[in-house]
Design an enzyme around this catalytic site. Structure first.
Site, short mmCIF file in Angstrom:
data_model
loop_
_atom_site.label_atom_id
_atom_site.label_comp_id
_atom_site.label_asym_id
_atom_site.label_seq_id
_atom_site.Cartn_x
_atom_site.Cartn_y
_atom_site.Cartn_z
N SER A 132 0.83 -1.20 0.00
CA SER A 132 0.00 0.00 0.00
C SER A 132 0.87 1.26 0.00
CB SER A 132 -0.96 -0.04 1.20
OG SER A 132 -1.98 0.91 1.09
N ASP A 191 -10.07 -5.49 -3.32
CA ASP A 191 -9.47 -4.47 -2.46
C ASP A 191 -10.41 -3.27 -2.40
OD1 ASP A 191 -7.86 -2.30 -1.48
OD2 ASP A 191 -6.06 -3.38 -2.13
N HIS A 227 -7.35 -6.08 0.77
CA HIS A 227 -6.17 -5.26 1.08
C HIS A 227 -5.42 -5.76 2.33
CE1 HIS A 227 -4.10 -1.46 0.18
NE2 HIS A 227 -4.02 -1.20 1.47
#
Length: 277
Positions: free
Chosen positions: A148, A223, A256
């Site tokens: 991320s 995600d 995620h």
């Protein structure tokens, strides 16, 4: 430099170690973790850097991913910095995506952030020098990966130092921070309004430069931040136009979380070891 050992745990035959130290670059106390494989044969071992995402510390990867099994299998050390400077005297913001826990791996130029928020120099220079003292029989070979915000950090750090890092990989990275809400907010605060400066910290811009290391990116289709924050379009267009070596994979049904990361972490370690061996 004065390191303070605060934790040392045996894991898969190696050691998972945590330290604190005062950072001259960040002007505050910092914590980091490092995994040292058993290296029973006393061979030269490489080093992989892991950069974590928004709100994380060094604990997220070390406690949730199970990476230690892979690091021991491949006999590679793994360095895990924190994501930002911290402390009562360090600038902060009420929002979770700015300030402490959200350093974005840049060198800030704007007040009140410039004094402490220099995570790029901290990792590339200060913490790198510390790593050299902690990894016995270091081979001199390094690579970098992250998730991320940390995926953004791994890509930018790796591409800005293409001669140093042998490979780069990322899970769910922010690939075009200049164009997405997280990046626009952070860059406006840390770097000011000069978009030319922003380009120095955007993977979609840096990938235009020749001679980038090989890159692996893995993105989950479920995600909740994709595609708004993690859009790949401009990055992949620039990859193709500049003939870069990038493998971009989408994984159906994955989100995620660290469930996603741990599911495909072995692929990433194998990718890195092709270039570190």
């Amino acid at each position: 430099m004065s390191l303070k050992l605060i934790e040392n745990r045996r894991s898969f035959g190696g050691e998972q170690v945590k330290y604190t130290h005062y950072s001259e670059v960040l002007q505050c106390e910092m914590t980091f973790s490092i995994y040292l494989p058993s290296n029973k044969e006393q061979k030269k071992i490489p080093l992989i850097w892991w950069l974590s995402g928004l709100t994380c510390t060094d604990d997220n990867f070390s406690q949730k991913s199970g990476f230690q099994r892979l690091a021991e299998k491949h006999q590679v050390a793994v360095m895990i910095p924190d994501t930002s400077p911290r402390g009562e005297h360090v600038a902060n913001d009420d929002a979770w995506d700015l300030g402490q826990g959200a350093g974005f791996y840049v060198n800030a130029t704007q007040d009140p952030w410039a004094k402490n928020f220099n995570m790029y120099s901290y990792i590339v220079e200060e913490l790198a020098a510390i790593a050299l003292t902690l990894v016995p029989h270091f081979s001199g070979k390094e690579s970098i990966m992250g998730h991320s915000m940390g995926g953004h950090g791994a890509l930018v750090t790796g591409m800005k130092n293409a001669e140093r890092y042998k490979a780069i990989s990322a899970f769910s990275p922010i690939l075009n921070p200049m164009k997405v809400p997280w990046g626009i907010k952070a860059f406006s605060a840390y770097l000011g309004e000069d978009k030319a400066l922003w380009k120095e910290w955007d993977a979609s811009e840096l990938i235009k430069e020749a001679g980038m290391p090989p890159i692996l990116i893995t993105q989950g289709t479920e995600d909740n931040f994709y595609p708004e924050q993690l859009d790949e379009t401009q990055f992949l267009n620039n990859v193709q136009e500049n003939n870069q070596t990038v493998l971009y994979e989408k994984k159906d049904g994955y989100d995620h979380s660290y469930f996603f990361i741990s599911s495909f972490l072995e692929d990433h370690f194998s990718f890195h070891m092709k270039y570190l061996s």
